[in-house]
Design a protein around this motif. Structure first.
Motif, PDB file in Angstrom:
ATOM      1  N   ARG A  32       0.803  -1.174   0.082  1.00 33.37           N
ATOM      2  CA  ARG A  32      -0.173   0.016   0.297  1.00 33.37           C
ATOM      3  C   ARG A  32       0.883   1.135  -0.059  1.00 33.37           C
ATOM      4  NH1 ARG A  32      -4.756  -0.929   2.900  1.00 33.37           N
ATOM      5  NH2 ARG A  32      -5.169   1.252   2.315  1.00 33.37           N
ATOM      6  N   ILE A  33       0.246   2.317  -0.316  1.00 35.65           N
ATOM      7  CA  ILE A  33       0.939   3.610  -0.152  1.00 35.65           C
ATOM      8  C   ILE A  33       0.614   4.137   1.237  1.00 35.65           C
ATOM      9  CG2 ILE A  33       0.800   6.170  -0.800  1.00 35.65           C
ATOM     10  CD1 ILE A  33      -0.216   5.032  -3.383  1.00 35.65           C
ATOM     11  N   PRO A  34       1.655   4.616   1.956  1.00 31.99           N
ATOM     12  CA  PRO A  34       1.552   4.956   3.272  1.00 31.99           C
ATOM     13  C   PRO A  34       0.765   6.192   3.490  1.00 31.99           C
ATOM     14  CG  PRO A  34       3.746   4.571   2.743  1.00 31.99           C
ATOM     15  CD  PRO A  34       3.257   4.392   1.367  1.00 31.99           C
ATOM     16  N   GLU A  35       0.011   6.262   4.589  1.00 33.13           N
ATOM     17  CA  GLU A  35      -0.999   7.486   4.807  1.00 33.13           C
ATOM     18  C   GLU A  35      -0.159   8.723   4.808  1.00 33.13           C
ATOM     19  OE1 GLU A  35      -3.154   6.648   8.108  1.00 33.13           O
ATOM     20  OE2 GLU A  35      -4.593   5.274   7.162  1.00 33.13           O
ATOM     21  N   LYS A  36       1.151   8.765   5.173  1.00 36.53           N
ATOM     22  CA  LYS A  36       1.950  10.120   5.440  1.00 36.53           C
ATOM     23  C   LYS A  36       2.091  10.351   4.080  1.00 36.53           C
ATOM     24  CE  LYS A  36       6.448   7.911   6.082  1.00 36.53           C
ATOM     25  NZ  LYS A  36       7.663   8.062   7.059  1.00 36.53           N
ATOM     26  N   VAL A  37       2.157   9.784   2.620  1.00 38.74           N
ATOM     27  CA  VAL A  37       2.490   9.974   1.347  1.00 38.74           C
ATOM     28  C   VAL A  37       1.063  10.624   0.928  1.00 38.74           C
ATOM     29  CG1 VAL A  37       2.845   9.128  -0.793  1.00 38.74           C
ATOM     30  CG2 VAL A  37       4.184   8.326   1.012  1.00 38.74           C
ATOM     31  N   MET A  54     -11.366   9.895  -1.990  1.00 37.25           N
ATOM     32  CA  MET A  54     -12.108   9.327  -1.027  1.00 37.25           C
ATOM     33  C   MET A  54     -13.543   9.031  -1.332  1.00 37.25           C
ATOM     34  SD  MET A  54     -10.842  11.461   2.362  1.00 37.25           S
ATOM     35  CE  MET A  54     -12.089  11.123   3.337  1.00 37.25           C
ATOM     36  N   LEU A  55     -14.133  10.100  -1.909  1.00 37.68           N
ATOM     37  CA  LEU A  55     -15.594  10.004  -2.254  1.00 37.68           C
ATOM     38  C   LEU A  55     -15.702   8.976  -3.315  1.00 37.68           C
ATOM     39  CD1 LEU A  55     -16.548  13.680  -2.223  1.00 37.68           C
ATOM     40  CD2 LEU A  55     -17.267  12.140  -0.439  1.00 37.68           C
ATOM     41  N   PHE A  56     -15.159   9.127  -4.419  1.00 36.93           N
ATOM     42  CA  PHE A  56     -15.412   8.341  -5.629  1.00 36.93           C
ATOM     43  C   PHE A  56     -14.984   6.674  -5.300  1.00 36.93           C
ATOM     44  CE2 PHE A  56     -15.179  12.056  -8.388  1.00 36.93           C
ATOM     45  CZ  PHE A  56     -16.199  11.609  -9.078  1.00 36.93           C
ATOM     46  N   THR A  65      -8.989  10.628  10.844  1.00 32.55           N
ATOM     47  CA  THR A  65      -7.979  11.861  10.501  1.00 32.55           C
ATOM     48  C   THR A  65      -8.370  12.111   8.954  1.00 32.55           C
ATOM     49  OG1 THR A  65      -6.407  10.095   9.998  1.00 32.55           O
ATOM     50  CG2 THR A  65      -6.189  11.026  11.970  1.00 32.55           C
ATOM     51  N   PHE A  66      -8.661  11.249   8.093  1.00 35.88           N
ATOM     52  CA  PHE A  66      -9.014  11.719   6.914  1.00 35.88           C
ATOM     53  C   PHE A  66     -10.354  12.543   6.880  1.00 35.88           C
ATOM     54  CE2 PHE A  66      -5.552   8.694   5.788  1.00 35.88           C
ATOM     55  CZ  PHE A  66      -5.113   9.306   4.371  1.00 35.88           C
ATOM     56  N   THR A  67     -11.607  11.878   7.551  1.00 36.68           N
ATOM     57  CA  THR A  67     -12.756  12.429   7.190  1.00 36.68           C
ATOM     58  C   THR A  67     -13.010  13.908   7.698  1.00 36.68           C
ATOM     59  OG1 THR A  67     -13.166  11.207   9.282  1.00 36.68           O
ATOM     60  CG2 THR A  67     -13.744  10.163   7.088  1.00 36.68           C
ATOM     61  N   LEU A  68     -11.954  14.154   8.713  1.00 39.13           N
ATOM     62  CA  LEU A  68     -12.045  15.363   9.340  1.00 39.13           C
ATOM     63  C   LEU A  68     -11.139  16.430   8.485  1.00 39.13           C
ATOM     64  CD1 LEU A  68     -12.334  14.664  13.188  1.00 39.13           C
ATOM     65  CD2 LEU A  68     -14.223  15.291  11.605  1.00 39.13           C
ATOM     66  N   LEU A  69      -9.794  15.832   8.563  1.00 38.68           N
ATOM     67  CA  LEU A  69      -8.536  16.842   8.087  1.00 38.68           C
ATOM     68  C   LEU A  69      -8.891  17.227   6.747  1.00 38.68           C
ATOM     69  CD1 LEU A  69      -5.965  18.348   8.814  1.00 38.68           C
ATOM     70  CD2 LEU A  69      -4.921  16.144   8.345  1.00 38.68           C
ATOM     71  N   PRO A  71     -11.007  17.166   4.239  1.00 41.03           N
ATOM     72  CA  PRO A  71     -12.181  18.216   3.913  1.00 41.03           C
ATOM     73  C   PRO A  71     -12.020  19.557   4.376  1.00 41.03           C
ATOM     74  CG  PRO A  71     -13.332  16.146   4.553  1.00 41.03           C
ATOM     75  CD  PRO A  71     -12.066  16.113   4.952  1.00 41.03           C
ATOM     76  N   SER A  72     -11.551  19.816   5.633  1.00 42.29           N
ATOM     77  CA  SER A  72     -11.119  20.910   6.081  1.00 42.29           C
ATOM     78  C   SER A  72      -9.981  21.628   5.219  1.00 42.29           C
ATOM     79  CB  SER A  72     -10.837  20.960   7.402  1.00 42.29           C
ATOM     80  OG  SER A  72     -11.854  20.407   8.280  1.00 42.29           O
ATOM     81  N   LEU A  73      -8.933  20.874   5.028  1.00 46.31           N
ATOM     82  CA  LEU A  73      -7.760  21.210   4.068  1.00 46.31           C
ATOM     83  C   LEU A  73      -8.172  21.662   2.746  1.00 46.31           C
ATOM     84  CD1 LEU A  73      -4.717  21.680   4.300  1.00 46.31           C
ATOM     85  CD2 LEU A  73      -4.533  19.354   3.702  1.00 46.31           C
ATOM     86  N   THR A  74      -9.082  20.925   2.228  1.00 47.51           N
ATOM     87  CA  THR A  74      -9.717  21.339   0.816  1.00 47.51           C
ATOM     88  C   THR A  74     -10.417  22.482   1.017  1.00 47.51           C
ATOM     89  OG1 THR A  74      -9.885  18.807   0.421  1.00 47.51           O
ATOM     90  CG2 THR A  74     -11.161  20.579  -0.797  1.00 47.51           C
ATOM     91  N   ALA A  75     -11.091  22.962   1.844  1.00 47.01           N
ATOM     92  CA  ALA A  75     -11.818  24.164   1.999  1.00 47.01           C
ATOM     93  C   ALA A  75     -10.891  25.304   2.094  1.00 47.01           C
ATOM     94  CB  ALA A  75     -12.589  24.080   3.187  1.00 47.01           C
ATOM     95  N   ALA A  76      -9.581  25.155   3.004  1.00 50.09           N
ATOM     96  CA  ALA A  76      -8.899  25.895   3.309  1.00 50.09           C
ATOM     97  C   ALA A  76      -7.891  26.293   1.903  1.00 50.09           C
ATOM     98  CB  ALA A  76      -7.900  25.560   4.354  1.00 50.09           C
ATOM     99  N   GLN A  77      -7.407  25.308   1.175  1.00 48.51           N
ATOM    100  CA  GLN A  77      -6.704  25.615   0.055  1.00 48.51           C
ATOM    101  C   GLN A  77      -7.640  26.151  -1.171  1.00 48.51           C
ATOM    102  OE1 GLN A  77      -5.063  21.651  -0.959  1.00 48.51           O
ATOM    103  NE2 GLN A  77      -3.407  21.693   0.676  1.00 48.51           N
TER     104      GLN A  77
END
Length: 89
Positions: A32-37, A54-56, A65-69, A71-77
């Motif tokens: 697998r691809i590490p989560e930190k990548v 994640m959605l598709f 960590t993925f479900t909270l961070l 989407p928040s990071l996406t909005a900020a970016q």
């Protein structure tokens, strides 16, 4: 301005494909691809690609960590992108 648009498109395409590859690897019980990548791609501007992945592919949706961070990071970016874009024009 053109460089920013090209960069954002490429980083998000790569992030999206990494989510697809990781999902396929998970199904096949392969390496697998590490989560930190995945988080690194998200932090470097590819959060929308990770979020769409994640959605598709319904991948990493049970990880808090993925479900909270992500989407928040996406909005900020997105906000930062339009701020930078309006500032540069």
């Amino acid at each position: 301005m053109l460089y920013l648009n090209v960069y954002m498109q490429l980083i998000n395409i790569f992030a999206f494909h990494f989510m697809l590859f990781d999902k396929q690897s998970a199904r096949k019980s392969k390496r697998r691809i590490p989560e930190k990548v995945l988080f690194t791609f998200a932090l470097l501007g590819g959060s929308a690609g990770v979020f769409l992945g994640m959605l598709f592919f319904r991948h990493k949706t049970k990880h808090v960590t993925f479900t909270l961070l992500i989407p928040s990071l996406t909005a900020a970016q997105i906000i930062a992108y339009f701020f930078i874009r309006s500032y540069l024009v």
